[in-house]
Structure formats: structure tokens, C-alpha cells
Scaffold this motif. Structure first.
Motif, PDB file in Angstrom:
ATOM      1  N   ALA A 178       0.832  -1.209   0.000  1.00 36.92           N
ATOM      2  CA  ALA A 178       0.000   0.000   0.000  1.00 36.92           C
ATOM      3  C   ALA A 178       0.864   1.256   0.000  1.00 36.92           C
ATOM      4  N   ASN A 217       0.885   4.499  -2.772  1.00 36.25           N
ATOM      5  CA  ASN A 217       0.496   5.863  -2.442  1.00 36.25           C
ATOM      6  C   ASN A 217       0.691   6.051  -0.939  1.00 36.25           C
ATOM      7  N   ARG A 257       0.715   8.681   1.032  1.00 42.30           N
ATOM      8  CA  ARG A 257      -0.234   9.548   1.747  1.00 42.30           C
ATOM      9  C   ARG A 257      -1.560   8.821   1.967  1.00 42.30           C
ATOM     10  N   ALA A 258      -2.021   8.144   0.910  1.00 44.38           N
ATOM     11  CA  ALA A 258      -3.277   7.402   1.046  1.00 44.38           C
ATOM     12  C   ALA A 258      -3.125   6.304   2.093  1.00 44.38           C
ATOM     13  N   ALA A 259      -1.945   5.678   2.151  1.00 46.16           N
ATOM     14  CA  ALA A 259      -1.715   4.618   3.125  1.00 46.16           C
ATOM     15  C   ALA A 259      -1.820   5.173   4.539  1.00 46.16           C
ATOM     16  N   ARG A 260      -1.216   6.326   4.766  1.00 44.17           N
ATOM     17  CA  ARG A 260      -1.271   6.940   6.093  1.00 44.17           C
ATOM     18  C   ARG A 260      -2.722   7.241   6.458  1.00 44.17           C
ATOM     19  N   LEU A 261      -3.466   7.796   5.489  1.00 44.64           N
ATOM     20  CA  LEU A 261      -4.852   8.176   5.764  1.00 44.64           C
ATOM     21  C   LEU A 261      -5.778   6.963   5.855  1.00 44.64           C
ATOM     22  N   ALA A 262      -5.313   5.807   5.368  1.00 44.83           N
ATOM     23  CA  ALA A 262      -6.115   4.592   5.515  1.00 44.83           C
ATOM     24  C   ALA A 262      -5.794   3.901   6.845  1.00 44.83           C
ATOM     25  N   ILE A 288      -2.650   3.008   7.986  1.00 50.32           N
ATOM     26  CA  ILE A 288      -1.495   2.112   7.987  1.00 50.32           C
ATOM     27  C   ILE A 288      -0.340   2.768   8.736  1.00 50.32           C
TER      28      ILE A 288
END
Lengths: 479, 319
Positions: free
Chosen positions: B196, B200, B202-207, B209
Motif C-alpha cells: 500500500a 500511495n 499519503r493514502a496509506a497513512r490516511l487509511a 497504515i
């Protein structure tokens, strides 16, 4: 009376299914300043990009100084007729010096000693508009503060080499300037106009618009809805013209029951809030974050997410490509990534649980695909957004944060999602929802209005009107 | 579509297929020209040497999968340091084999934490951070191993060169290891997190992870695998030497890329490492067998690698 500097007629522009401009007419006379106001997405910036030649309209007539230039109108044509633009997103090259940036804009500066002449030009411009600016022409633009970059950008737009400047478009020029420098700029605009030039000023600071402009044009939903002399407007009548006050009746307001009892599910303040209301949300509440785009709402959501952690909260991204989608994964994997912790048996992720979760949400939120194992990019934008909703709603988080998630989502999908939100809230989940759409605030129990990174108003659903939200969004002069 | 062609179509979609096809073709092109030595002998040698490529390749693959800019250039220096430290500590005694292993792993742990500290705390790009730390590690190894002429413990040396039915025992162990890491990659939260983040961050952090923890673990793991390689390699080749890690810098990256893992991150597979490692070794063997000069050998190696990557690049990893 001479012909107007600019005459636009029936200009229309659509981006895919989104209609940004629905046939707009606009006239700017020589020696006047035109104020242009409207809510986010009203079409102001699109209209100005068309006038600057950076966007081509789908249809409509563009006349400059009495000539019809509709065919093949572009940046070069605009420049040749003395139309300059200071964009909201600055257009300087950060790796070049101030003087070199001036040269990029003025190809007529060439030959030996071009750097010195470019420096003289830009410094003269800065001295004229912003006395005691303290900017050296040799400084690299990337090292300047955002305010100083804005000043260079403005000075460059007003500087003259071979073509006289006839019209300068200023799109939110004061948004990053402090009060003193903004004052200098507006005084200069008045002098420029008095000497026969023209300007278009876009600003969310209504006092600025009313003081500086001769005429004010109000846009809403891609149309010009009012155009009158500035003296005929007051702050209140301008706000009323921008919003649709009468339509603000709220679904939640009828039979509104406050859920604000006991302990809030979460509470937080923006970083530079200082005095003023604190954001609080109770279990089962839908809390809206309002205000103009980019005034600290997204930062607030990210701060909340970091404060609460991934066990208690889940975030629905609005900027799908940057913040949400994993482009190499299937739809199912994009949904299950929010619930991995709950699908582990022993040490391993249970693939059966993943499929089950994906199928459940395909049913519940109506993701239109033959197979959830297909790549996420095989979905339309609206369906990708549904997958992101499913990721957050399918997790066990009891607080769901939403970052303007309905951008580019069609009406049908929106209605489906609203219904799911209401059902989930009724089961005790908390939603914190940043939205730029006034209509969506009607789905909220409680609304916080943001401006400049701070909460400026707190409105319960039964007290919510569009006018109050707009007032709080533009609150500075009133305070 | 018939029942038979469906599995075939699925096989053709596999990103690691081309590395194995390449290895098989090169092997077939080599065996007619190996008089005296059988086709089996060539294969045995290939498995022996590919084993070491695969060990470091696993760590490098996880690092590269973290996304653009992530690469571990300190692998050769770590191999050298772990090999030297372990060999010196074991001092040729069988009783100290376990101690040597722990010491080698300790080196790896220290290097991995140091690398990630440079990347995270000092915000140095990984390529620079691991390159500069490799100078420090290499110098430490030189200072520590000065005048090193120690034989490895006989039992360990025997293990690294043992065979069952012509198959190196070490290769069998590493095949099992690769299978295990494949499960880690696809079926654990850690593995999903790596993939993940590579797509991406940033997307991983916001998901939700744990981005920092995952990246730290990955750099540490890469250094641990490099240390394992150094430990085994020093036993296999009769002692540590200061240039023992040299060829593993490019090899570790090459096996990852030829194996079908995305250089841009977010997409990886374990079987490809084995295919690519065998392929790389067999090319060199083939060109040596043909008796070509060193210059032409390098040119052909380069061209063949380009050909395989181009052949494998045709498909789109949409799943």
C-alpha cells in the motif's frame, strides 16, 4: 464613449458532466475596476482563465477593444492585447531569480545586459506598487515568502515593455498579503484605473470589493446573477445576492433533536484557534465543517485522524487520486485495507473475510461492477468514491471523518450515500463532514464555519441558514 | 474458453514467468557446449550461486516495493561487515556457530536502524542515506577485519556446500524461505502495508497504515537478509574477504527487476527472484562456455537483460 476593453457574451464551459459556465456575459469598460464575487465553484476562476486565454470556451464570443477575437483566442492573443493575469496559483518559476522571472514574461528583453534590464524593470514595478518592499532582484523566488512571491507576481503583471497593459485580472491577490501591503496594492489599483487602465478584482473580502471596484458582478452556479454599480451594494445585499437564502430550509431542522448529552465522542481545536469555539461531536451526530475551500477544514480532519488513531476513526478522502485510491489493487483490496486488523486469524489475513466484506458493501452501497476482484480504476469516479466510503464505513471505527467526499459525484450516488450516512448515524456512529456544498450542510446536526484556519461560528441545525454561514465565512470586516 | 486454456492464460499473466523462461532458454543453449560436465552440473552450480542472490534480493525487493526512491545500497557493505564479524568471532570453532549467527544478525539490526534513522530523522533520500552509510559500514569492516585470515567453522562450511541428489541443501532452505516470505508479502498486515505504501504513501497513512513502523521494519529486514548472506557466504567461500559483497549491489537490484517486481513500487512477487537469479548466473555461464572475451560478455549480458525486461514489460499488472 470608446468600446469596452473586454466584452464577453454567452461564454459556456463544461468539464465532463460538470457545467462550470452556463453562458456568461461580462463587460469591462476602460478606466474602471470590476469586482467579481461568488461562492466557491460559481465559475469565477474558469471565466478568468478563459479571458486570459489559458482555457478555451465551449462556445461564446470574446471581444477585445471592439474586435471580435473569438476564433483561436489564446494566451498569446491575450498578451498581445495587453491583458495580464495574476492567478491564484502563482506562476513564477521557483528555481529562477526575481529578475530572471521577469525576463521569462517579457521576451523583448534580450541581448547583452538582459539580466540588469530585467532587474531594473521588476524593481521599478515593485517600487511603484509596494514602496519599501525590500525584495532584491537577484533573490531566488523559491526562497521568498508566499507574500513576497505574490508581490513579485503582481509587479510583473503590471510591468510594461513592448505592449501597453490595458487590463489586469487579479484573482484573490490579497489572500496571502498582510493588511498593509494589501492596502498598497488596492491604492495602486485605484491609481492605475484613474490613469485609464482597467482591472478585474476577485476577492472573498467583500469590503475590499466594495471599496475598490466601480461595478460589482455576482456569479452563482456558472451564471451572472447581478451586475450593478458598487455604490448600489451593501455587504448584506452582496451576501444575499451570492447565496440562495430562501432555499436554505433544512431537513434536519424540522423536528431537530440535539444529541448533545453526556460526553462528546471527540473534541479538538484548530492549531491557531486561540479564543473561540472548540469542535465537538457527540455519538450519533453528523457534524459539518463549512466555510470557503482551503480555510483549514482538511487540516482539522487530518489532525482529528491523528489524534484519534486508526482504531477509533476512519477517513474518507475527497481528493481520490492523492489521498484515497491504491491504483494497483482490486476494488475488494481497496475496501479491505481499512479493516485488515479485524480480518487476521492467527498471523494471516483471511481471504474469505475479505471477499465477504467486499460483497457486503457492493450490495449495501451499490458499487456497479461485475467483479469486485477487478482493478479499482475500472470503476467510474463516483463508484471509486463509493469504494472509499465502503472502506471507512466497513471498518469498526466509530468516528468517520469525511474530506469533501462528494466532489465530482453524481446526484443519484449522493442521495444513496446520504441515506447510508443517516442510517449509520442512527446506529450511533459519529460523522465529521467537511463539505463545500451548502445543500449538504442541511444533512448536519451541527455546523462549524471555518475561516483562515479558525472556527468563526458554531450553528445548530435549527439555527442554520446559508446567510449565517456566508457571514461567518467572510467575517473579518464585521468583527 | 476450454477448461485447459484458462489456467494457461492465468499462468501467462504471471509477472515472474519471463525470468524462468529466460533461465530455461539460456540453460538449453548452454548444455550442448558443456562437454564433460552434464546439464545437471550446470544446474547445480546455478542453484548454488543463485541462492545468495535470492537472499539479498528478498530484502531489496521489500525495500523497492516501498515506492519510488526506496532502494538499499548498503547491502554489499553489510554483507562484508556481517561476514567479517561472524568469522572472527567464531574463530573456526563449531561450538561458536550460533554465536556467529547472532553477531551477524546484530550487525544487520544495527545497520537497518541506522539507515532508517538517516532517512527518517535527517530526511536524507534513501539512495543517498544507504550509499553514505555503506561507506561507514565498509570502513568499519576494514578496520575490524584487518589481517583477517580465519577459516570458517568446518560444520558450517559443510552445511553451506552440502547436497541432496545434486541439489544444494542451502538452495532448498532458501526456496522454503522465499515461499515463507511470499506468504508474509501477501497475507500479513505488514506485507499489505508495504504494498500500500508503495502505491500511495499519503493514502496509506490516511487509511490507517502504520507507515513509519512498516518502513523501519523493511529497512531492518533488508539489512538482516544482507547479514545472513554475509554469514553464509563467508562459510561457503572459506572465509570472509573485504570485497565479498561487491557483486551483490547490482545483482540485488537486477534480480528484483528481472523478476517482475515494479521498480515504481507497490507490486512485487517472490518466485521471480529465483527465476531472475538463475537467469543471471546462467547467462554468465553460457557466455563463458562460448569462450567469449570479457568485453563482449558484458555487452551481451546487458542486451539479454534488456530483452527479458522488455518481454516482461508488455503486460499490465491490473490485479
Amino acid at each position: 464613449m470608446t468600446a469596452p476593453i473586454v466584452e464577453l457574451d454567452g461564454v459556456a464551459k463544461s468539464f465532463g458532466a460538470v457545467r462550470a459556465l452556463a453562458g456568461v456575459g461580462l463587460v469591462v469598460d476602460a478606466g474602471t475596476c470590476l469586482g467579481l464575487v461568488g461562492h466557491n465553484g460559481a465559475g469565477k476562476s474558469t471565466l478568468m482563465q478563459i479571458l486570459a486565454g489559458t482555457l478555451a470556451p465551449d462556445r461564446g464570443r470574446i471581444g477585445v477593444a471592439g474586435q471580435d477575437l473569438s476564433r483561436g483566442y489564446d494566451v498569446v492573443t491575450a498578451q498581445r492585447h495587453g491583458i495580464r493575469c495574476v492567478f491564484q496559483e502563482l506562476s513564477l518559476c521557483p528555481n529562477l531569480s526575481v529578475a530572471e522571472n521577469a525576463r521569462v514574461f517579457h521576451p523583448s528583453i534580450r541581448g547583452m545586459g538582459w539580466r540588469r534590464r530585467a532587474a531594473e524593470l521588476v524593481v521599478a514595478g515593485l517600487d511603484r506598487i509596494f514602496p519599501r518592499h525590500g525584495i532584491e532582484p537577484g533573490e531566488v523566488v523559491g526562497d521568498l515568502s508566499i507574500a513576497r512571491r505574490q508581490m513579485v507576481e503582481i509587479a510583473r503583471a503590471f510591468s510594461v515593455t513592448d505592449v501597453p497593459v490595458r487590463l489586469v485580472i487579479l484573482d484573490e491577490p490579497t489572500s496571502s498579503l498582510d493588511a498593509l501591503v494589501a492596502e498598497q496594492l488596492l491604492a495602486f489599483v485605484r491609481r492605475f484605473v484613474a490613469e485609464g487602465g482597467s482591472a478585474i478584482l476577485i476577492s472573498h473580502l467583500l469590503g475590499e470589493i466594495l471599496e475598490t471596484s466601480d461595478r460589482v458582478v455576482v456569479m452563482r452556479d456558472g451564471l451572472v446573477v447581478e451586475a450593478r454599480a458598487a455604490a448600489d451594494f451593501s455587504r448584506e445585499s452582496l451576501v444575499a445576492a451570492m447565496g440562495s437564502v430562501a432555499e436554505a430550509a433544512s431537513d434536519r431542522a424540522a423536528g431537530f433533536v440535539s444529541r448533545r448529552q453526556g460526553e462528546p465522542a471527540c473534541r479538538a481545536s484548530p492549531a491557531d484557534q486561540g479564543q473561540g469555539p472548540e469542535l465537538r461531536a457527540w455519538p450519533g451526530e453528523v457534524v459539518g465543517l463549512a466555510g470557503l475551500a482551503g480555510h483549514g477544514q482538511t487540516d482539522m480532519l487530518v489532525a482529528l485522524f491523528e489524534q484519534l488513531g486508526p482504531k477509533r476513526s476512519a477517513l474518507v478522502a475527497g481528493d481520490r487520486q492523492t489521498d484515497g485510491i491504491f491504483p494497483l489493487w482490486s476494488i475488494a483490496a481497496n475496501i479491505s485495507v481499512g479493516s485488515l486488523r479485524d480480518m487476521v486469524h492467527g498471523l494471516l489475513i483471511d481471504p474469505g473475510a475479505e471477499v465477504e466484506l467486499a460483497e457486503e458493501w457492493r450490495r449495501r452501497i451499490g458499487i456497479r461492477t461485475p467483479d469486485m476482484a477487478n482493478n479499482i480504476l475500472s470503476l467510474s469516479g463516483g463508484n471509486q468514491q463509493k469504494a472509499l466510503f465502503a472502506r471507512a464505513l466497513g471498518s469498526t471505527a466509530d468516528i468517520v471523518l469525511m474530506d469533501d467526499p462528494m466532489r465530482g459525484v453524481d446526484v443519484g450516488t449522493k442521495q444513496e450515500v446520504y441515506a447510508i450516512l443517516r442510517a449509520e448515524a442512527a446506529r450511533g456512529r459519529t460523522f465529521v463532514w467537511y463539505t463545500t456544498e451548502m445543500d449538504e450542510l442541511a444533512h448536519c446536526d451541527h455546523v462549524y464555519v471555518f475561516r483562515d484556519g479558525r472556527i468563526t461560528a458554531e450553528l445548530a441545525a435549527d439555527a442554520l441558514t446559508e446567510e449565517k454561514v456566508l457571514h461567518a465565512s467572510f467575517a473579518d470586516e464585521a468583527a | 474458453m476450454s477448461a485447459l486454456s484458462r489456467p494457461l492464460a492465468r499462468l501467462l499473466e504471471k509477472p515472474w514467468l519471463w525470468a524462468f523462461v529466460g533461465a530455461a532458454l539460456v540453460w538449453l543453449a548452454t548444455i550442448p557446449f558443456t562437454p564433460g560436465r552434464g546439464a545437471g552440473d550446470v544446474l547445480t552450480a546455478a542453484f548454488t550461486f543463485a541462492t545468495f542472490f535470492v537472499i539479498v534480493g528478498i530484502g531489496q525487493m521489500f525495500v523497492i516495493t516501498l515506492g519510488p526512491g526506496n532502494v538499499d545500497l548498503s547491502i554489499p557493505a553489510t554483507i562484508t561487515l556481517a561476514g567479517s564479524v561472524a568469522t572472527k568471532l567464531m574463530d573456526g570453532q563449531d561450538a561458536l556457530i550460533a554465536l556467529g549467527f547472532v553477531a551477524a544478525m546484530g550487525c544487520g539490526l544495527a545497520v537497518g536502524v541506522f539507515n532508517y534513522a538517516l532517512i527518517r530523522a535527517l530526511r536524507i533520500p534513501p539512495i543517498i542515506a544507504t550509499l553514505s552509510s555503506s561507506f561507514i559500514i565498509q570502513s568499519t569492516a576494514i578496520a575490524y577485519g584487518r589481517g583477517l585470515r580465519i577459516k570458517p567453522p568446518p560444520a558450517l562450511a559443510e552445511f553451506t556446500t552440502a547436497r541432496v541428489l545434486g541439489m544444494p541443501v542451502l538452495a532448498i532452505c532458501v526456496i522454503v524461505l522465499a515461499a515463507l516470505m511470499s506468504v508474509v508479502l501477501h497475507r500479513t498486515i505488514y506485507g499489505r502495508s508495504v504494498i500500500a505504501i508503495g502505491q500511495n504513501q499519503r493514502a496509506a497513512r490516511l487509511a490507517g497504515i502504520a507507515v513509519d513502523r512498516t518502513r523501519l521494519a523493511t529497512y531492518v529486514m533488508s539489512a538482516l537478509f544482507a547479514s545472513l548472506c554475509g554469514y553464509l557466504l563467508s562459510a561457503f567461500s572459506g572465509g570472509a574477504s573485504l570485497n565479498m559483497g561487491e557483486e551483490y549491489l547490482l545483482a540485488s537490484i537486477a534480480v528484483v527487476v528481472i523478476g517482475g517486481t515494479s521498480v515504481a513500487g507497490g507490486f512485487a512477487n517472490l518466485p521471480g527472484l529465483w527465476g531472475a537469479a538463475l537467469f543471471l548466473f546462467l547467462i554468465v555461464t553460457m557466455l563463458n562456455t562460448y569462450g567469449l572475451g570479457a568485453g563482449i560478455r558484458y555487452v551481451l549480458t546487458g542486451l539479454i537483460i534488456i530483452a527479458v525486461i522488455t518481454a516482461a514489460g508488455g503486460r499490465k499488472p491490473l490485479r
